[in-house]
Design a protein around this motif. Structure first.
Motif, PDB file in Angstrom:
ATOM      1  N   THR A 158       0.807  -1.224   0.000  1.00 20.88           N
ATOM      2  CA  THR A 158       0.000   0.000   0.000  1.00 20.88           C
ATOM      3  C   THR A 158       0.837   1.269   0.000  1.00 20.88           C
ATOM      4  OG1 THR A 158      -0.125  -0.121   2.407  1.00 20.88           O
ATOM      5  CG2 THR A 158      -1.962  -1.076   1.162  1.00 20.88           C
ATOM      6  N   SER A 159       2.053   1.215   0.548  1.00 22.14           N
ATOM      7  CA  SER A 159       2.911   2.395   0.549  1.00 22.14           C
ATOM      8  C   SER A 159       4.359   1.978   0.744  1.00 22.14           C
ATOM      9  CB  SER A 159       2.484   3.391   1.631  1.00 22.14           C
ATOM     10  OG  SER A 159       2.752   2.876   2.919  1.00 22.14           O
ATOM     11  N   ARG A 160       5.249   2.900   0.390  1.00 25.84           N
ATOM     12  CA  ARG A 160       6.691   2.662   0.509  1.00 25.84           C
ATOM     13  C   ARG A 160       7.365   3.960   0.927  1.00 25.84           C
ATOM     14  NH1 ARG A 160       9.255  -0.636  -3.929  1.00 25.84           N
ATOM     15  NH2 ARG A 160      10.007   1.374  -4.646  1.00 25.84           N
ATOM     16  N   SER A 161       8.476   3.830   1.639  1.00 26.56           N
ATOM     17  CA  SER A 161       9.286   4.997   2.016  1.00 26.56           C
ATOM     18  C   SER A 161      10.748   4.626   1.890  1.00 26.56           C
ATOM     19  CB  SER A 161       9.009   5.421   3.460  1.00 26.56           C
ATOM     20  OG  SER A 161       7.673   5.829   3.620  1.00 26.56           O
ATOM     21  N   GLY A 162      11.534   5.541   1.319  1.00 24.36           N
ATOM     22  CA  GLY A 162      12.965   5.294   1.148  1.00 24.36           C
ATOM     23  C   GLY A 162      13.696   5.233   2.474  1.00 24.36           C
ATOM     24  N   LYS A 163      13.491   6.255   3.326  1.00 27.87           N
ATOM     25  CA  LYS A 163      14.130   6.299   4.645  1.00 27.87           C
ATOM     26  C   LYS A 163      13.192   6.985   5.624  1.00 27.87           C
ATOM     27  CE  LYS A 163      18.958   6.171   3.401  1.00 27.87           C
ATOM     28  NZ  LYS A 163      20.281   6.748   3.540  1.00 27.87           N
ATOM     29  N   VAL A 164      12.995   6.364   6.770  1.00 30.71           N
ATOM     30  CA  VAL A 164      12.179   6.923   7.853  1.00 30.71           C
ATOM     31  C   VAL A 164      12.755   6.421   9.182  1.00 30.71           C
ATOM     32  CG1 VAL A 164      10.050   7.043   6.477  1.00 30.71           C
ATOM     33  CG2 VAL A 164      10.508   5.006   7.815  1.00 30.71           C
ATOM     34  N   THR A 165      12.148   6.844  10.268  1.00 34.77           N
ATOM     35  CA  THR A 165      12.484   6.302  11.578  1.00 34.77           C
ATOM     36  C   THR A 165      11.447   5.250  11.917  1.00 34.77           C
ATOM     37  OG1 THR A 165      13.474   8.383  12.273  1.00 34.77           O
ATOM     38  CG2 THR A 165      12.836   6.842  14.015  1.00 34.77           C
ATOM     39  N   GLY A 166      11.908   4.051  12.253  1.00 34.24           N
ATOM     40  CA  GLY A 166      11.011   2.950  12.592  1.00 34.24           C
ATOM     41  C   GLY A 166      10.254   3.212  13.883  1.00 34.24           C
ATOM     42  N   SER A 167       9.220   2.411  14.127  1.00 33.31           N
ATOM     43  CA  SER A 167       8.416   2.577  15.340  1.00 33.31           C
ATOM     44  C   SER A 167       9.226   2.303  16.603  1.00 33.31           C
ATOM     45  CB  SER A 167       7.169   1.680  15.287  1.00 33.31           C
ATOM     46  OG  SER A 167       7.541   0.335  15.066  1.00 33.31           O
ATOM     47  N   LYS A 202      13.155  -3.239  -4.788  1.00 36.10           N
ATOM     48  CA  LYS A 202      13.048  -3.345  -6.251  1.00 36.10           C
ATOM     49  C   LYS A 202      11.832  -4.177  -6.662  1.00 36.10           C
ATOM     50  CE  LYS A 202      17.750  -2.888  -7.949  1.00 36.10           C
ATOM     51  NZ  LYS A 202      18.856  -3.603  -8.587  1.00 36.10           N
ATOM     52  N   PHE A 203      11.537  -5.222  -5.902  1.00 39.32           N
ATOM     53  CA  PHE A 203      10.505  -6.188  -6.280  1.00 39.32           C
ATOM     54  C   PHE A 203       9.102  -5.766  -5.846  1.00 39.32           C
ATOM     55  CE2 PHE A 203       8.089 -10.139  -5.629  1.00 39.32           C
ATOM     56  CZ  PHE A 203       8.273 -10.747  -6.861  1.00 39.32           C
ATOM     57  N   ALA A 204       8.971  -5.279  -4.629  1.00 41.50           N
ATOM     58  CA  ALA A 204       7.654  -5.047  -4.019  1.00 41.50           C
ATOM     59  C   ALA A 204       7.185  -3.611  -4.237  1.00 41.50           C
ATOM     60  CB  ALA A 204       7.680  -5.399  -2.534  1.00 41.50           C
ATOM     61  N   THR A 205       6.748  -3.320  -5.445  1.00 40.06           N
ATOM     62  CA  THR A 205       6.227  -2.004  -5.777  1.00 40.06           C
ATOM     63  C   THR A 205       4.775  -1.896  -5.313  1.00 40.06           C
ATOM     64  OG1 THR A 205       5.682  -2.825  -7.975  1.00 40.06           O
ATOM     65  CG2 THR A 205       7.799  -1.702  -7.724  1.00 40.06           C
ATOM     66  N   ILE A 206       4.225  -0.681  -5.370  1.00 38.36           N
ATOM     67  CA  ILE A 206       2.832  -0.460  -4.943  1.00 38.36           C
ATOM     68  C   ILE A 206       1.914  -1.410  -5.706  1.00 38.36           C
ATOM     69  CG2 ILE A 206       0.911   1.213  -4.902  1.00 38.36           C
ATOM     70  CD1 ILE A 206       3.079   1.943  -2.906  1.00 38.36           C
ATOM     71  N   GLY A 207       1.041  -2.075  -4.970  1.00 39.08           N
ATOM     72  CA  GLY A 207       0.085  -3.000  -5.570  1.00 39.08           C
ATOM     73  C   GLY A 207       0.554  -4.439  -5.634  1.00 39.08           C
ATOM     74  N   ARG A 208       1.865  -4.705  -5.404  1.00 38.01           N
ATOM     75  CA  ARG A 208       2.370  -6.081  -5.462  1.00 38.01           C
ATOM     76  C   ARG A 208       1.674  -6.920  -4.399  1.00 38.01           C
ATOM     77  NH1 ARG A 208       4.692  -8.097  -9.182  1.00 38.01           N
ATOM     78  NH2 ARG A 208       6.625  -6.928  -9.179  1.00 38.01           N
ATOM     79  N   VAL A 228      11.352   0.799   3.162  1.00 41.32           N
ATOM     80  CA  VAL A 228      10.149   0.398   3.893  1.00 41.32           C
ATOM     81  C   VAL A 228       9.036   0.065   2.896  1.00 41.32           C
ATOM     82  CG1 VAL A 228       8.437   1.093   5.602  1.00 41.32           C
ATOM     83  CG2 VAL A 228      10.803   1.892   5.805  1.00 41.32           C
ATOM     84  N   VAL A 229       8.492  -1.148   3.017  1.00 34.71           N
ATOM     85  CA  VAL A 229       7.419  -1.626   2.145  1.00 34.71           C
ATOM     86  C   VAL A 229       6.266  -2.049   3.049  1.00 34.71           C
ATOM     87  CG1 VAL A 229       6.764  -3.391   0.466  1.00 34.71           C
ATOM     88  CG2 VAL A 229       9.057  -2.393   0.384  1.00 34.71           C
ATOM     89  N   ARG A 230       5.183  -1.242   3.067  1.00 30.79           N
ATOM     90  CA  ARG A 230       4.048  -1.484   3.967  1.00 30.79           C
ATOM     91  C   ARG A 230       2.930  -2.224   3.233  1.00 30.79           C
ATOM     92  NH1 ARG A 230       5.457   3.740   4.045  1.00 30.79           N
ATOM     93  NH2 ARG A 230       6.724   4.418   5.791  1.00 30.79           N
TER      94      ARG A 230
END
Length: 181
Positions: free
Chosen positions: A107-116, A169-175, A124-126
């Protein structure tokens, strides 16, 4: 006009997140007892492999087509291409909150964030949410393993940086992401 558009997008995003959270909760409530796993962070016993099965073999009944397969019992991920060809498989460190077995979409992806857990993460692949906790794959920028407090709900399934780059690379939006017991 830009303010109105922003409000509409924010409203739609909030409605989508609420719907995903509700559906995730409903899915968790309807999991058969033999497939349930406590959310305490303690892993469920892994299913016994039948004679001749390789520990990294793609689990049966894990979907068809291009997809990410995540095994809760094995703490393992498979990146699967068309024709059931496993592109890559690797172990992961689970979070304290698990998604229910089932089929999801990225549903969403982020290149760099702070984890929970407060650690800087990348790739990050959500794909799911459980009771307000967002679930996804990520890699710690410093390569460290997660330090989990079972009392704190976290949804980051940690991978190595190399595995995180492959997932990105593999898990794009909608995968499709298939979670198996």
């Amino acid at each position: 006009m830009a303010g109105t558009s922003s409000m509409i997008v924010a409203g739609l995003t909030a409605a989508a997140l609420a719907t995903v959270g509700y559906l995730g909760h409903r899915a968790a409530e309807t999991v058969p007892p033999d497939l349930r796993r406590e959310a305490s962070g303690a892993p469920a016993p892994a299913p016994k492999a039948s004679r001749g099965d390789h520990p990294a073999a793609l689990p049966p009944r894990s979907g068809l087509g291009q997809r990410v397969v995540y095994s809760l019992g094995r703490d393992r991920v498979w990146l699967v291409d068309e024709g059931e060809k496993v592109r890559r498989t690797f172990g992961v460190s689970p979070s304290t909150v698990d998604p229910a077995p089932g089929t999801y979409r990225v549903t969403s992806r982020s290149g760099k964030v702070t984890g929970s857990d407060g650690v800087p993460v990348e790739h990050v692949v959500r794909f799911a949410g459980v009771d307000g906790t967002v679930i996804g794959f990520s890699a710690a920028v410093d390569g460290s393993p997660p330090v989990l407090d079972p009392r704190e709900p976290t949804g980051g399934i940690r991978e190595t940086r190399a595995d995180g780059a492959a997932m990105w690379k593999f898990a794009t939006i909608g995968r499709t992401v298939v979670v198996v017991p």
